[in-house]
Design a protein around this motif. Sequence first.
Motif, PDB file in Angstrom:
ATOM      1  N   SER A 257       0.834  -1.195   0.000  1.00 30.31           N
ATOM      2  CA  SER A 257       0.000   0.000   0.000  1.00 30.31           C
ATOM      3  C   SER A 257       0.868   1.243   0.000  1.00 30.31           C
ATOM      4  O   SER A 257       2.037   1.211   0.378  1.00 30.31           O
ATOM      5  N   SER A 258       0.298   2.338  -0.446  1.00 33.02           N
ATOM      6  CA  SER A 258       1.061   3.585  -0.527  1.00 33.02           C
ATOM      7  C   SER A 258       1.512   4.045   0.850  1.00 33.02           C
ATOM      8  O   SER A 258       2.613   4.572   1.012  1.00 33.02           O
ATOM      9  N   GLY A 259       0.675   3.816   1.874  1.00 29.16           N
ATOM     10  CA  GLY A 259       1.059   4.218   3.233  1.00 29.16           C
ATOM     11  C   GLY A 259       2.237   3.420   3.745  1.00 29.16           C
ATOM     12  O   GLY A 259       3.150   3.952   4.370  1.00 29.16           O
ATOM     13  N   ASN A 260       2.231   2.112   3.463  1.00 24.31           N
ATOM     14  CA  ASN A 260       3.321   1.257   3.911  1.00 24.31           C
ATOM     15  C   ASN A 260       4.621   1.605   3.193  1.00 24.31           C
ATOM     16  O   ASN A 260       5.695   1.643   3.800  1.00 24.31           O
ATOM     17  N   VAL A 261       4.556   1.867   1.896  1.00 24.68           N
ATOM     18  CA  VAL A 261       5.743   2.227   1.126  1.00 24.68           C
ATOM     19  C   VAL A 261       6.313   3.552   1.609  1.00 24.68           C
ATOM     20  O   VAL A 261       7.523   3.711   1.783  1.00 24.68           O
ATOM     21  N   ALA A 262       5.424   4.535   1.850  1.00 23.61           N
ATOM     22  CA  ALA A 262       5.882   5.841   2.325  1.00 23.61           C
ATOM     23  C   ALA A 262       6.540   5.732   3.695  1.00 23.61           C
ATOM     24  O   ALA A 262       7.565   6.362   3.966  1.00 23.61           O
ATOM     25  N   ASN A 263       5.956   4.908   4.561  1.00 17.47           N
ATOM     26  CA  ASN A 263       6.534   4.717   5.889  1.00 17.47           C
ATOM     27  C   ASN A 263       7.898   4.055   5.794  1.00 17.47           C
ATOM     28  O   ASN A 263       8.853   4.446   6.490  1.00 17.47           O
ATOM     29  N   TYR A 264       7.989   3.060   4.895  1.00 22.42           N
ATOM     30  CA  TYR A 264       9.266   2.360   4.723  1.00 22.42           C
ATOM     31  C   TYR A 264      10.349   3.309   4.198  1.00 22.42           C
ATOM     32  O   TYR A 264      11.473   3.319   4.699  1.00 22.42           O
ATOM     33  N   MET A 265       9.997   4.097   3.206  1.00 19.80           N
ATOM     34  CA  MET A 265      10.973   5.013   2.631  1.00 19.80           C
ATOM     35  C   MET A 265      11.424   6.060   3.651  1.00 19.80           C
ATOM     36  O   MET A 265      12.605   6.408   3.733  1.00 19.80           O
ATOM     37  N   GLY A 266      10.468   6.556   4.432  1.00 18.21           N
ATOM     38  CA  GLY A 266      10.831   7.530   5.461  1.00 18.21           C
ATOM     39  C   GLY A 266      11.727   6.914   6.527  1.00 18.21           C
ATOM     40  O   GLY A 266      12.677   7.556   7.006  1.00 18.21           O
ATOM     41  N   GLN A 267      11.395   5.680   6.886  1.00 16.89           N
ATOM     42  CA  GLN A 267      12.202   4.977   7.884  1.00 16.89           C
ATOM     43  C   GLN A 267      13.633   4.768   7.400  1.00 16.89           C
ATOM     44  O   GLN A 267      14.599   5.020   8.135  1.00 16.89           O
ATOM     45  N   MET A 268      13.785   4.330   6.147  1.00 19.27           N
ATOM     46  CA  MET A 268      15.127   4.085   5.605  1.00 19.27           C
ATOM     47  C   MET A 268      15.901   5.387   5.395  1.00 19.27           C
ATOM     48  O   MET A 268      17.125   5.432   5.564  1.00 19.27           O
ATOM     49  N   ALA A 269      15.207   6.462   5.042  1.00 26.53           N
ATOM     50  CA  ALA A 269      15.873   7.751   4.879  1.00 26.53           C
ATOM     51  C   ALA A 269      16.436   8.235   6.214  1.00 26.53           C
ATOM     52  O   ALA A 269      17.562   8.752   6.284  1.00 26.53           O
ATOM     53  N   MET A 270      15.674   8.042   7.280  1.00 28.50           N
ATOM     54  CA  MET A 270      16.159   8.428   8.603  1.00 28.50           C
ATOM     55  C   MET A 270      17.362   7.577   9.012  1.00 28.50           C
ATOM     56  O   MET A 270      18.352   8.086   9.565  1.00 28.50           O
ATOM     57  N   ALA A 271      17.287   6.261   8.709  1.00 29.35           N
ATOM     58  CA  ALA A 271      18.400   5.372   9.037  1.00 29.35           C
ATOM     59  C   ALA A 271      19.661   5.767   8.253  1.00 29.35           C
ATOM     60  O   ALA A 271      20.771   5.724   8.783  1.00 29.35           O
ATOM     61  N   MET A 272      19.470   6.163   6.998  1.00 29.36           N
ATOM     62  CA  MET A 272      20.609   6.580   6.181  1.00 29.36           C
ATOM     63  C   MET A 272      21.279   7.828   6.749  1.00 29.36           C
ATOM     64  O   MET A 272      22.506   7.938   6.754  1.00 29.36           O
ATOM     65  N   ARG A 273      20.474   8.779   7.233  1.00 31.72           N
ATOM     66  CA  ARG A 273      21.047  10.000   7.820  1.00 31.72           C
ATOM     67  C   ARG A 273      21.864   9.669   9.063  1.00 31.72           C
ATOM     68  O   ARG A 273      22.948  10.218   9.277  1.00 31.72           O
ATOM     69  N   LYS A 274      21.342   8.762   9.864  1.00 32.91           N
ATOM     70  CA  LYS A 274      22.077   8.374  11.070  1.00 32.91           C
ATOM     71  C   LYS A 274      23.341   7.600  10.710  1.00 32.91           C
ATOM     72  O   LYS A 274      24.391   7.773  11.343  1.00 32.91           O
ATOM     73  N   LEU A 275      23.245   6.780   9.692  1.00 33.32           N
ATOM     74  CA  LEU A 275      24.391   5.986   9.278  1.00 33.32           C
ATOM     75  C   LEU A 275      25.513   6.871   8.726  1.00 33.32           C
ATOM     76  O   LEU A 275      26.695   6.521   8.809  1.00 33.32           O
ATOM     77  N   GLY A 276      25.132   8.013   8.183  1.00 35.00           N
ATOM     78  CA  GLY A 276      26.124   8.934   7.629  1.00 35.00           C
ATOM     79  C   GLY A 276      27.086   9.473   8.662  1.00 35.00           C
ATOM     80  O   GLY A 276      28.177   9.958   8.314  1.00 35.00           O
ATOM     81  N   THR A 277      26.717   9.406   9.936  1.00 39.28           N
ATOM     82  CA  THR A 277      27.605   9.907  10.992  1.00 39.28           C
ATOM     83  C   THR A 277      28.759   8.950  11.283  1.00 39.28           C
ATOM     84  O   THR A 277      29.687   9.316  12.011  1.00 39.28           O
TER      85      THR A 277
END
Length: 332
Positions: A257-277
């Motif tokens: 579903s679009s909600g699940n995909v959006a949540n997943y993408m947001g979750q991974m984007a946040m993880a990527m920002r943290k991983l960048g440190t």
Amino acid sequence: MADASPRTDTSTDDTDEKNQRFGRGQMNAIVASDSSDRSKDKTDQKTLRRLAQNREAARKSRLRKKAYVQQLESSRLKLTQLEQELQRARQQGIFISSSGDQSHSMSGNGALAFDVEYARWLEEHNRKINELRTAVNSHAGDAELRIIVDSVTTHFDDIFRLKGTAAKADVFHILSGMWKTPAERCFLWIGGFRSSELLKLLANQLEPLTEQQFMGIQKLQQSSQQAEDSLSQGMEALQQSLAETLANGSPSAPSGSSGNVANYMGQMAMAMRKLGTLEGFLLQADNLRQQTLQQMHRILTTRQSARALLAINDYFSRLRALSSLWLARPRE
């Protein structure tokens, strides 16, 4: 005739007694001979067993030596292959060496390129260390010795620059220590050595120290320990935060579903920002290592600095040798 008969009986008795003594002597000689033969057989068996053990030990030694030589040959072939692949990558414009523009980042072959550059750095480092060792053993003057010590210290700066460039392409490769030997990885801390532990190992190698030098080394060791603890706590906090981010998914939304995909993408984007440190933690750890070496050099005399650099090199050389021996050990 009456007188002759008793004498004949006596002579016969004497002859029988002599025969019995002769027989006992022969028996004793046979028994002694058998005992000597058995003792000789036991000695021969021990000699044969010892020879067999020596042959087996020599055979195992040859096998270990053969395995060690094969491992060295395999490492040489691997390095040759890495250099060939690096050459092809450079021809395609993938990697810019550290001697060039540091602003260019490496692409998919960054880990491979760094491994080759590190091998070259290590080879040059060993050459400089041999030069330093020769100067120390020949009691070279302080002026000549300082030039070599400064050269070795500056060469350490090169590996920190190489690691910083490689971390932009593959920070996980540098942090994991896959470019080092297995024994070295056992003592790895954020992509390198712990400065505080290294100073502890050097303490006995640098004696005698003046009181001022001793206090300076002790203070440097304490400040390094505090900085390491702070960075370790930061890494633990990052790992915990990253784990929580990845675990806080929303399984309630229908799959696809679009909600699940959006949540997943947001979750991974946040993880990527943290991983960048992670790159920042590696740079801080390397900066701490670099500053520790420089401050140690300022505290010590030229000859003490030379001994310290030799001791550091010998320590890591033994770790690398231990890895080679472990990999080449016989497996029964």
